[in-house]
Design an enzyme around this catalytic site. Structure first.
Site, mmCIF file in Angstrom:
data_model
loop_
_atom_site.group_PDB
_atom_site.id
_atom_site.type_symbol
_atom_site.label_atom_id
_atom_site.label_comp_id
_atom_site.label_asym_id
_atom_site.label_seq_id
_atom_site.Cartn_x
_atom_site.Cartn_y
_atom_site.Cartn_z
ATOM 1 N N LYS A 11 3.741 16.583 67.931
ATOM 2 C CA LYS A 11 2.366 16.271 68.337
ATOM 3 C C LYS A 11 1.355 17.238 67.693
ATOM 4 O O LYS A 11 1.726 18.322 67.219
ATOM 5 C CB LYS A 11 2.287 16.290 69.869
ATOM 6 C CG LYS A 11 3.185 15.211 70.512
ATOM 7 C CD LYS A 11 2.989 15.100 72.015
ATOM 8 C CE LYS A 11 3.888 14.024 72.607
ATOM 9 N NZ LYS A 11 3.647 13.822 74.069
ATOM 10 N N TYR A 51 0.778 4.322 73.842
ATOM 11 C CA TYR A 51 0.864 4.767 75.238
ATOM 12 C C TYR A 51 0.293 3.727 76.206
ATOM 13 O O TYR A 51 -0.125 4.079 77.315
ATOM 14 C CB TYR A 51 0.164 6.118 75.395
ATOM 15 C CG TYR A 51 0.960 7.263 74.805
ATOM 16 C CD1 TYR A 51 2.174 7.660 75.373
ATOM 17 C CD2 TYR A 51 0.536 7.950 73.669
ATOM 18 C CE1 TYR A 51 2.920 8.698 74.836
ATOM 19 C CE2 TYR A 51 1.280 8.994 73.124
ATOM 20 C CZ TYR A 51 2.470 9.359 73.717
ATOM 21 O OH TYR A 51 3.223 10.388 73.189
ATOM 22 N N ASN A 114 2.458 18.773 74.823
ATOM 23 C CA ASN A 114 3.864 19.090 75.092
ATOM 24 C C ASN A 114 4.771 18.961 73.871
ATOM 25 O O ASN A 114 5.959 18.666 73.996
ATOM 26 C CB ASN A 114 4.382 18.299 76.308
ATOM 27 C CG ASN A 114 4.339 16.796 76.104
ATOM 28 O OD1 ASN A 114 3.921 16.331 75.062
ATOM 29 N ND2 ASN A 114 4.788 16.051 77.097
ATOM 30 N N HIS A 117 7.294 14.079 71.051
ATOM 31 C CA HIS A 117 7.601 12.810 71.711
ATOM 32 C C HIS A 117 9.036 12.442 71.393
ATOM 33 O O HIS A 117 9.518 12.711 70.294
ATOM 34 C CB HIS A 117 6.685 11.706 71.179
ATOM 35 C CG HIS A 117 7.199 10.321 71.439
ATOM 36 N ND1 HIS A 117 7.087 9.722 72.663
ATOM 37 C CD2 HIS A 117 7.876 9.446 70.647
ATOM 38 C CE1 HIS A 117 7.660 8.510 72.616
ATOM 39 N NE2 HIS A 117 8.142 8.329 71.387
ATOM 40 N N GLU A 128 9.045 1.765 67.807
ATOM 41 C CA GLU A 128 8.248 2.911 67.361
ATOM 42 C C GLU A 128 8.562 3.281 65.906
ATOM 43 O O GLU A 128 7.654 3.645 65.146
ATOM 44 C CB GLU A 128 8.504 4.104 68.295
ATOM 45 C CG GLU A 128 7.957 3.861 69.703
ATOM 46 C CD GLU A 128 8.456 4.846 70.750
ATOM 47 O OE1 GLU A 128 8.125 4.641 71.933
ATOM 48 O OE2 GLU A 128 9.168 5.814 70.399
HETATM 49 P P1 ATP Z 1 6.462 11.151 75.422
HETATM 50 O O1 ATP Z 1 6.384 9.656 75.608
HETATM 51 O O2 ATP Z 1 5.219 11.731 74.783
HETATM 52 O O3 ATP Z 1 7.731 11.543 74.722
HETATM 53 P P2 ATP Z 1 7.514 11.484 78.036
HETATM 54 O O4 ATP Z 1 8.322 10.280 77.714
HETATM 55 O O5 ATP Z 1 8.244 12.718 78.429
HETATM 56 O O6 ATP Z 1 6.548 11.857 76.842
HETATM 57 P P3 ATP Z 1 5.721 9.776 79.468
HETATM 58 O O7 ATP Z 1 5.892 9.457 80.894
HETATM 59 O O8 ATP Z 1 6.089 8.730 78.448
HETATM 60 O O9 ATP Z 1 6.491 11.146 79.181
HETATM 61 O O10 ATP Z 1 4.209 10.211 79.254
HETATM 62 C C1 ATP Z 1 3.612 10.211 77.962
HETATM 63 C C2 ATP Z 1 2.756 11.454 77.822
HETATM 64 O O11 ATP Z 1 1.698 11.363 78.777
HETATM 65 C C3 ATP Z 1 3.475 12.759 78.158
HETATM 66 O O12 ATP Z 1 4.098 13.309 77.033
HETATM 67 C C4 ATP Z 1 2.350 13.634 78.671
HETATM 68 O O13 ATP Z 1 1.672 14.268 77.589
HETATM 69 C C5 ATP Z 1 1.402 12.645 79.307
HETATM 70 N N1 ATP Z 1 1.605 12.608 80.749
HETATM 71 C C6 ATP Z 1 2.584 11.959 81.434
HETATM 72 N N2 ATP Z 1 2.464 12.134 82.769
HETATM 73 C C7 ATP Z 1 1.360 12.912 82.936
HETATM 74 C C8 ATP Z 1 0.685 13.452 84.063
HETATM 75 N N3 ATP Z 1 1.122 13.234 85.305
HETATM 76 N N4 ATP Z 1 -0.417 14.224 83.831
HETATM 77 C C9 ATP Z 1 -0.885 14.462 82.589
HETATM 78 N N5 ATP Z 1 -0.282 13.967 81.469
HETATM 79 C C10 ATP Z 1 0.813 13.219 81.630
HETATM 80 MG MG MG Z 2 7.491 8.499 76.957
#
Ligand code: ATP
Ligand code: MG
Length: 140
Positions: A11, A51, A114, A117, A128
């Site tokens: 990211k 997203y 974070n 991804h 993707e």
């Molecule tokens: P990614 O899809 O980026 O790999 P992930 O699968 O671990 O992450 P997801 O649930 O898909 O998590 O959420 C996508 C992104 O949205 C997360 O990486 C995070 O940056 C953000 N996100 C998710 N939940 C929250 C939350 N409760 N508060 C703030 N940001 C969030």
């Molecule tokens: Mg995810």
């Protein structure tokens, strides 16, 4: 696409902080083969689509703004059990909960920033990967 592949992005903040090399090193050392790789940037439409599952959530606008804020590294990774094993390597979404030694434990700054991804299913890994790479940019 074979189901032993997953898709990842490094990211924007992790790219900006100079962590591309260290993250790719960890990925290789953990047994993943890089079969596609590029530095690119998501448009607002790309990020909203990527997203879309979160578009009702309060953090959606911040997430889209962040993911479009600078270049990312997109990659397709190959390994037996790739999706699950890569999710284990990156650690929990919230870096404060990410296990010691995981990519998010080492390189993330916050829930939004974070670091990486990782696809959450074989189906999404294929979608993707195809979003970012043509067939001739993915190698066996
Ligand atoms: P990614 O899809 O980026 O790999 P992930 O699968 O671990 O992450 P997801 O649930 O898909 O998590 O959420 C996508 C992104 O949205 C997360 O990486 C995070 O940056 C953000 N996100 C998710 N939940 C929250 C939350 N409760 N508060 C703030 N940001 C969030
Ligand atoms: Mg995810």
């Amino acid at each position: 696409m074979p189901t032993n592949r997953t898709f990842t992005m490094i990211k924007p903040k992790a790219v900006e902080n100079g962590h591309i090399g260290a993250i790719l090193d960890k990925i290789g050392a953990s047994g993943f083969k890089i079969v596609a790789l590029k530095l690119t940037q998501l448009s607002k439409i790309d990020a909203e689509k990527f997203y879309a599952v979160h578009n009702e959530r309060p953090f959606f606008n911040e997430l889209v703004a962040f993911m479009t804020s600078g270049p990312i590294v997109a990659a397709v990774l190959e390994k037996e059990n790739a999706v699950e094993d890569y999710r284990a390597l990156i650690g929990a979404t919230n870096p404060e909960e990410a296990a010691e030694g995981t990519l998010r434990n080492l390189f993330a700054e916050s829930m939004t920033k974070n670091a990486v991804h990782g696809s959450d299913s074989d189906e999404n890994a294929a979608i993707e990967s195809a979003f970012h790479f043509s067939e001739r940019e993915m190698f066996a």
